[in-house]
Design a protein around this motif. Structure first.
Motif, short mmCIF file in Angstrom:
data_model
loop_
_atom_site.label_atom_id
_atom_site.label_comp_id
_atom_site.label_asym_id
_atom_site.label_seq_id
_atom_site.Cartn_x
_atom_site.Cartn_y
_atom_site.Cartn_z
N PRO A 183 0.80 -1.24 0.00
CA PRO A 183 0.00 0.00 0.00
C PRO A 183 0.82 1.27 0.00
CG PRO A 183 0.07 -0.90 2.20
CD PRO A 183 0.76 -1.91 1.31
N THR A 184 2.11 1.20 0.34
CA THR A 184 2.92 2.41 0.40
C THR A 184 3.98 2.47 -0.70
OG1 THR A 184 4.44 1.35 1.97
CG2 THR A 184 2.62 2.61 2.89
N THR A 185 3.87 1.58 -1.69
CA THR A 185 4.89 1.49 -2.74
C THR A 185 5.12 2.82 -3.44
OG1 THR A 185 4.59 -0.86 -3.15
CG2 THR A 185 5.39 0.44 -4.98
N ALA A 186 4.05 3.52 -3.82
CA ALA A 186 4.19 4.74 -4.62
C ALA A 186 4.21 6.01 -3.77
CB ALA A 186 3.05 4.82 -5.63
N LEU A 187 4.36 5.87 -2.45
CA LEU A 187 4.26 7.03 -1.58
C LEU A 187 5.63 7.52 -1.14
CD1 LEU A 187 1.30 5.91 0.73
CD2 LEU A 187 1.20 7.16 -1.43
N ASP A 188 5.80 8.84 -1.06
CA ASP A 188 7.02 9.41 -0.54
C ASP A 188 7.08 9.18 0.97
OD1 ASP A 188 5.94 12.02 0.89
OD2 ASP A 188 4.91 11.84 -1.03
N VAL A 189 8.26 9.42 1.56
CA VAL A 189 8.47 9.05 2.96
C VAL A 189 7.59 9.83 3.91
CG1 VAL A 189 10.81 8.16 2.69
CG2 VAL A 189 10.48 10.61 2.99
N SER A 190 7.27 11.10 3.61
CA SER A 190 6.45 11.88 4.52
C SER A 190 5.01 11.38 4.54
CB SER A 190 6.48 13.37 4.15
OG SER A 190 6.08 13.56 2.81
N VAL A 191 4.45 11.10 3.36
CA VAL A 191 3.09 10.57 3.28
C VAL A 191 3.06 9.13 3.79
CG1 VAL A 191 1.15 10.05 1.77
CG2 VAL A 191 2.49 12.10 1.39
N GLN A 192 4.14 8.39 3.52
CA GLN A 192 4.25 7.02 4.03
C GLN A 192 4.14 7.00 5.55
OE1 GLN A 192 8.11 4.50 4.11
NE2 GLN A 192 7.25 4.22 2.07
N ALA A 193 4.86 7.91 6.21
CA ALA A 193 4.79 8.00 7.67
C ALA A 193 3.38 8.37 8.13
CB ALA A 193 5.79 9.04 8.18
N GLN A 194 2.73 9.25 7.38
CA GLN A 194 1.36 9.66 7.70
C GLN A 194 0.39 8.49 7.57
OE1 GLN A 194 0.16 12.97 5.29
NE2 GLN A 194 -1.98 12.88 5.92
N ILE A 195 0.54 7.70 6.52
CA ILE A 195 -0.34 6.55 6.29
C ILE A 195 -0.12 5.48 7.36
CG2 ILE A 195 -0.84 4.63 4.72
CD1 ILE A 195 -2.01 7.31 3.83
N LEU A 196 1.13 5.22 7.71
CA LEU A 196 1.42 4.22 8.73
C LEU A 196 0.83 4.64 10.07
CD1 LEU A 196 5.10 3.21 7.90
CD2 LEU A 196 3.01 2.03 7.27
N GLN A 197 0.92 5.93 10.38
CA GLN A 197 0.33 6.44 11.62
C GLN A 197 -1.19 6.29 11.59
OE1 GLN A 197 1.72 7.32 14.41
NE2 GLN A 197 -0.24 7.86 15.38
N LEU A 198 -1.80 6.58 10.43
CA LEU A 198 -3.25 6.42 10.28
C LEU A 198 -3.66 4.96 10.47
CD1 LEU A 198 -6.09 7.33 9.41
CD2 LEU A 198 -5.35 7.09 7.04
N LEU A 199 -2.91 4.04 9.87
CA LEU A 199 -3.24 2.62 10.02
C LEU A 199 -3.13 2.17 11.48
CD1 LEU A 199 -1.47 1.12 6.85
CD2 LEU A 199 -3.92 1.41 7.22
N ARG A 200 -2.10 2.67 12.16
CA ARG A 200 -1.96 2.32 13.58
C ARG A 200 -3.13 2.85 14.41
NH1 ARG A 200 3.89 2.79 12.71
NH2 ARG A 200 3.72 5.06 12.87
#
Length: 529
Positions: free
Chosen positions: A183-200
């Motif tokens: 799910p984070t393949t195409a995401l930059d590191v800042s948005v990736q961190a945001q998405i991981l936080q959202l999932l948590r």
């Protein structure tokens, strides 16, 4: 003892072709508890996605054949459930984020229509109430100015933005179990961190279980409670996250953990005339409104980008998804309209017509971000890779073209014997290697690489980076490398441009930008990588 949320019990899956069944998942057993994350890692083609798709019986049957085992959700079998039962589970109780958002999103419907359909079907919401929830979810996954983007279609979004929409679509149903395939393949590191936080946060809020498929081990370290490692369709190692990461027992797991990008860019030769000069490049898309769709404004997505690139040199373009990286690449290829000066090997390109550009095309090649949409599904791999030779080297015989195709496939780590297969028969990472082979076969002077390693596992990524470096050294190839993976950029690039909302935030030699960044945004990107 309570039952797990999801239990995969000795699952074996095969694909039949002309009466012969080839096993692709062999005797795999996995368990996902409520509120916990199981990370499934391994090479492209190792059986990760097939395992995930089997949970909701989404594999086409035929050719897919469930050979043995079972999959249980709350103790109830999904492999033997009726279609009526499965329809009640799919989306409602088990949601999935698919690997390739451009294929999963309907190109004919706006974002609002597709997101509303999820809430209408699975939660029975009316459009008025749904709009607020859609905007809130899009904001949480990092879509800027969400209200203005609801009328957009998938092709108007960057790869990372499409991926965020897919994540929002899955999370709108508030599922008990989330299957997240890269799910984070195409995401930059800042948005990736945001998405991981959202999932948590959602996991804690909903006590949601998650099967997270990825090849990014830095994400695994941050998110996983349990890790299962797959190789050639088998689960070779499985353990709690910390023991497995600190003391892996299987040689393949050890190899994965030691495959982070490293090394230095190819040494540059003495200063020479630039191959590519770009001055004040600007790209703006018209904003149309009203019944007649008149242009009322301009959306400037690339603003005054300038640089020069010499033979054998690599320029990295980094920044958030939607920052203008891919748009810059398309403008340099003259595939979209732009303003500014573009000079290639002493020849101005910015004023040339489409016909006048044809003699230059073979010297500038591209590897697009989404290999699935850039490969013709109706052509075999042989036909896809040899297409450039047919156009630019028509004197070659069919046998000579085929021999060159086999050679370049071997260079990118593909079996030449698979050249008669079609793109759908390959994994996402293998399709990306086909796209790279297609670009390499014409031996160009410049290759624009748009996230070429984003869908590759770490071991194959290391192979591709080594291949790109060796080709660069041998043929003095120049690269424009678009990526959000800063480790890869540092290992390959000589200079780097950091983009944010179309503007250059920072620019300079790669080592200087990485070791002594001048801007706060660059420091933020480096801190998150």
């Amino acid at each position: 003892m309570t039952q797990p949320l999801l239990a995969i019990e000795r699952l074996s899956v095969g694909f039949s072709k002309q009466g012969i069944v080839r096993t692709v998942v062999n005797d795999v057993s996995l368990c996902v508890e409520a509120g916990e994350t199981l990370a499934l890692v391994g090479e492209s083609g190792s059986g990760k996605s097939v395992t995930a798709l089997s949970i909701l019986r989404l594999l086409p049957s035929p050719p897919a054949v469930y050979l043995a085992g079972d999959i249980r959700f709350h103790g109830e079998s999904l492999l033997h459930a009726s279609e009526h039962t499965l329809r009640g589970v799919r989306g409602n109780k088990i949601a999935m984020i698919f690997q390739e958002p451009m294929v999963s999103l309907n190109p004919l419907h706006s974002l609002e229509k597709q997101l509303y359909e999820v809430l209408s079907l699975h939660r029975g919401m009316r459009r008025e109430a749904a709009r607020g929830e859609i905007l809130s979810c899009l904001d949480r996954v990092g879509i800027r100015q969400a209200a203005r983007r609801l009328g957009d279609y998938p092709h108007q979004l960057s790869g990372g933005e499409r991926q965020r929409v897919m994540i929002a679509m899955a999370l709108l149903t508030r599922p008990e179990l989330l299957l997240a395939d890269e799910p984070t393949t195409a995401l930059d590191v800042s948005v990736q961190a945001q998405i991981l936080q959202l999932l948590r946060e959602l996991q804690h809020e909903l006590n949601m279980g998650m099967l997270f498929i990825t090849h990014n081990l830095s994400i695994v370290k941050k998110l996983a409670d349990t890790i299962a490692v797959m190789q050639n369709g088998q689960c070779v190692e499985q353990n709690r996250a910390q023991p497995l990461l600190n003391a892996p027992t299987h040689p393949y797991t050890q190899k994965l953990l030691n495959s982070e990008p490293s090394g230095d860019p190819v040494p540059l030769s003495a200063q020479q005339a630039p191959l590519l000069e770009v001055d004040q490049l600007r790209v703006a898309f018209p904003i149309r409104k009203g019944i007649l769709k008149r242009v009322v404004d301009q959306n400037e997505v690339v603003k005054n980008v300038s640089f020069s690139l010499q033979p054998g040199e690599t320029l990295g373009l980094v920044g958030e998804s939607g920052s203008g990286k891919s748009t810059t690449g398309l403008a340099l290829l003259r595939l979209i309209a732009s303003q500014g000066r573009i000079v290639f090997d002493g020849q101005p390109l910015h004023n040339l017509s489409r016909r006048q550009l044809l003699p230059v095309r073979h010297r500038i090649q591209v590897v697009f971000q989404d290999p699935n949409s850039s490969l013709n599904p109706r052509l075999s791999v042989l036909q896809i890779i040899e297409e450039g030779l047919r156009v630019h080297q028509p004197a070659l015989s069919a046998q000579q073209r085929e021999q060159q195709v086999k050679s370049v496939m071997a260079e990118v780590g593909l079996d030449g014997e698979t050249r008669h297969r079609y793109p759908a028969e390959f994994s996402g990472g293998q399709r990306q290697r086909i796209a790279i082979a297609r670009a390499l076969i014409l031996k160009p002077s410049l290759i624009i690489l748009d996230e070429p390693t984003s869908s590759l596992d770490k071991t194959v990524q290391a192979q591709i980076l080594a291949l790109l470096k060796s080709l660069q050294q041998k043929h003095r190839l120049a690269y424009i490398f678009i990526s959000h993976d800063l480790h890869v950029v540092r290992a390959l690039c000589h200079q780097v441009i950091v983009l944010r909302q179309g503007e250059v935030v920072e620019q300079g030699p790669c080592e200087r930008v990485f070791t002594a960044p001048q801007q706060a945004y660059t420091r933020q990107l480096l801190a998150l990588s």
